[in-house]
Design a protein around this motif. Structure first.
Motif, mmCIF file in Angstrom:
data_model
loop_
_atom_site.group_PDB
_atom_site.id
_atom_site.type_symbol
_atom_site.label_atom_id
_atom_site.label_comp_id
_atom_site.label_asym_id
_atom_site.label_seq_id
_atom_site.Cartn_x
_atom_site.Cartn_y
_atom_site.Cartn_z
ATOM 1 N N MET A 170 -24.276 -10.005 25.745
ATOM 2 C CA MET A 170 -25.678 -10.265 25.403
ATOM 3 C C MET A 170 -26.016 -9.739 24.013
ATOM 4 S SD MET A 170 -27.839 -9.220 28.778
ATOM 5 C CE MET A 170 -27.435 -9.853 30.405
ATOM 6 N N ASP A 171 -25.537 -8.542 23.713
ATOM 7 C CA ASP A 171 -25.857 -7.921 22.427
ATOM 8 C C ASP A 171 -25.344 -8.746 21.250
ATOM 9 O OD1 ASP A 171 -27.190 -5.725 23.485
ATOM 10 O OD2 ASP A 171 -25.354 -4.556 23.695
ATOM 11 N N LEU A 172 -24.223 -9.449 21.442
ATOM 12 C CA LEU A 172 -23.672 -10.264 20.362
ATOM 13 C C LEU A 172 -24.421 -11.581 20.200
ATOM 14 C CD1 LEU A 172 -19.793 -9.841 20.593
ATOM 15 C CD2 LEU A 172 -21.468 -8.487 19.354
ATOM 16 N N ALA A 211 -21.562 -15.761 23.120
ATOM 17 C CA ALA A 211 -21.380 -14.720 22.104
ATOM 18 C C ALA A 211 -20.402 -15.155 21.023
ATOM 19 C CB ALA A 211 -20.900 -13.429 22.763
ATOM 20 N N ASP A 237 -16.631 -7.532 20.419
ATOM 21 C CA ASP A 237 -16.737 -7.631 18.969
ATOM 22 C C ASP A 237 -15.406 -8.055 18.355
ATOM 23 O OD1 ASP A 237 -18.687 -7.159 16.743
ATOM 24 O OD2 ASP A 237 -17.075 -5.859 16.053
ATOM 25 N N LYS A 266 -31.101 -9.447 26.358
ATOM 26 C CA LYS A 266 -31.116 -8.237 27.179
ATOM 27 C C LYS A 266 -32.546 -7.827 27.518
ATOM 28 C CE LYS A 266 -28.131 -4.889 26.415
ATOM 29 N NZ LYS A 266 -27.505 -3.675 25.825
ATOM 30 N N LYS A 267 -33.464 -7.984 26.574
ATOM 31 C CA LYS A 267 -34.870 -7.653 26.847
ATOM 32 C C LYS A 267 -35.394 -8.493 28.010
ATOM 33 C CE LYS A 267 -36.149 -6.289 22.115
ATOM 34 N NZ LYS A 267 -36.973 -6.656 20.930
ATOM 35 N N SER A 326 -27.966 -12.167 21.179
ATOM 36 C CA SER A 326 -29.290 -11.808 20.675
ATOM 37 C C SER A 326 -29.832 -10.655 21.503
ATOM 38 C CB SER A 326 -30.253 -12.999 20.771
ATOM 39 O OG SER A 326 -31.592 -12.578 20.569
ATOM 40 N N PRO A 327 -30.440 -9.670 20.874
ATOM 41 C CA PRO A 327 -31.053 -8.585 21.640
ATOM 42 C C PRO A 327 -32.171 -9.070 22.548
ATOM 43 C CG PRO A 327 -31.653 -8.432 19.316
ATOM 44 C CD PRO A 327 -30.566 -9.457 19.423
ATOM 45 N N ILE A 347 -23.216 -7.624 29.733
ATOM 46 C CA ILE A 347 -24.211 -6.870 28.980
ATOM 47 C C ILE A 347 -23.749 -6.660 27.543
ATOM 48 C CG2 ILE A 347 -25.426 -4.663 28.879
ATOM 49 C CD1 ILE A 347 -25.291 -4.681 31.992
ATOM 50 N N LYS A 348 -22.433 -6.414 27.360
ATOM 51 C CA LYS A 348 -21.887 -6.317 25.995
ATOM 52 C C LYS A 348 -22.075 -7.635 25.245
ATOM 53 C CE LYS A 348 -18.083 -3.306 27.516
ATOM 54 N NZ LYS A 348 -16.611 -3.289 27.744
#
Length: 424
Positions: free
Chosen positions: A63-65, A336, A409, A71-72, A67-68, A60-61
């Motif tokens: 995914m944010d790196l 990512a 990150d 996660k959607k 593209s948002p 899940i972390k």
């Protein structure tokens, strides 16, 4: 097969394989307007094959790196198991046999908002939501890859050959075609012993999908509301909701070498029904037809994940058994890191450095996850007289902290720094 009409100033990029790895990577790379990214899939469609999954916190972390939007899609296609979005969920590892039956050993992948989904539904959602149809090519099985040297007349190119007789020229190629990867053979060489997938501990998965109403009748509510994995001397078994809670996915991971009727690949339900009641209930659902089974394969360590401007990612690079629930998470971590590094790529002459940065950061971590996963499988399948509950808890806590506690990150920034130092 560079996209027709694409500007010659763009870099033509092929992603081979439209699984979770390939779709996430294509979404991430496409954010750089310099990259013309095309996605190729051997199958004619995204069929509902294989088991469901519950992605861990590190996925899940990651995914944010990338593209948002990823996660959607995950939230749209998945089943939410907790009553509240902010409630933390984890996969529970439970002893399923012997005097310690029912004992909780570990909780893996703890995260807020954890959900369950069938991998095919997740992939279908990513294709629907985030990848233009003209960039996805089904029925394209890659059967050959070579890198042509640069000449005074033309820059070097990656040539991919497909089973339908077509060919494509690319500035970079990512092999995301799974455990039996042609890209892996190209990168490592045909004679490298790490080129082939292995099954050192004789694992096999037996899987079935049943209507949720059948699962709710056979199982306690706790097994419907949580992901619970039961360990026995033969292996382990678990179930989880998929199809937005309409279907229940049951997977039994058996070490064939420990099966009483060793030598047969058939599922012997009677051998599993001597364990705790919940295992017996899961097995009763698994017995129903139709059922599928496959050997569990992973990879011994590769010496490198890239060669020139060809890289392998996901299961092609570091196929991982399902025992730690981290195979898909490692694939998304790959995407990512590559997304972050390739955001800085503006020339084909940057590609080699970007891939080497990816290799330097991702190879040590992903290969350690393969090792941790193998050890988890051996812990799960210990004979009852071998089990040491305290030792199991300690080893699983350490392994779980490594897989789930990553600073994504920091990993991405480390790769960017390596890339920048190589391209100054």
């Amino acid at each position: 097969m560079a996209k027709e009409g694409a500007s010659d100033s763009k870099l033509h990029v092929a992603v081979i394989g439209a699984g979770i790895t390939g779709t996430c990577l294509a979404i991430g790379l496409s954010q750089n307007p310099m990259l013309d990214v095309q996605l190729y899939e051997a199958y004619p469609n995204v069929g509902v094959r294989g088991a469901g999954l519950a992605l861990h916190g590190n996925a899940i972390k990651a995914m944010d790196l990338v593209s948002p939007e990823i996660k959607k899609t995950y939230f749209r296609k998945s089943h939410f198991m907790a009553n509240e979005e902010e409630v933390e969920m984890a996969t529970q590892i439970v002893v399923g046999s012997g005097q310690h039956a029912g004992t909780l050993i570990a909780e893996l992948g703890r995260a807020k908002g954890r959900r369950t989904v069938h991998r095919a539904h997740f992939i279908q959602g990513l294709l629907e939501d985030s990848i233009p149809k003209d960039r996805v090519h089904f029925g394209k099985r890659m059967v050959g890859v070579e890198e042509m040297d640069e000449t005074s007349a033309s820059p070097s190119k990656i040539i991919a050959t497909f089973a339908d007789g077509t060919m494509g020229e690319f500035d970079a190629l990512f092999g995301a075609e799974g455990v039996k990867s042609l890209s892996r053979k190209f990168i490592l060489g045909a004679d490298d012993p790490a080129g082939d997938a292995v099954n050192h501990d004789n694992w096999r998965c037996f899987h079935n999908l049943v209507p949720m109403k059948d699962a709710m009748t056979a199982l306690p509510a706790e097994s419907i509301e949580k992901v619970r994995m039961f360990c026995t001397p033969l292996g382990y078994i678990n179930g989880l909701p998929v199809d937005l809670g309409q279907t229940y996915s049951i997977s039994c991971y058996q070490r064939d070498s420990k099966q009483p009727n060793h030598g047969t690949s058939e599922f012997d339900a009677s051998a599993w029904k001597s364990f705790c009641p919940e295992v017996t209930s899961l097995v009763s659902l698994l017995e129903k037809e139709p059922r599928e089974d496959w050997k569990i394969q992973d990879h011994d360590h590769a010496s490198v994940y890239c060669r020139g401007r060809v890289a392998m990612v996901g299961d092609a690079a570091h196929a991982t058994a399902p025992h730690a629930g981290n195979g898909a998470a490692q694939a998304i971590e790959d995407a990512a890191i590559l997304t972050r590094v390739f955001a800085h790529v503006t020339s084909r002459y940057h590609v080699d450095a970007a891939l080497k940065a990816f290799d330097q950061v991702r190879r040590p971590r992903s290969q350690k996850v393969v090792d941790i996963t193998r050890e988890f499988g051996r812990l799960y399948s210990q004979d009852e007289e071998e089990r040491n509950i305290d030792s199991m808890r300690r080893q699983m806590k350490e392994g779980g902290m490594y897989t789930n506690g990553v600073d994504m990150d920091a990993q991405a920034e480390a790769a960017v720094l390596i890339f920048k130092k190589a391209t100054v």
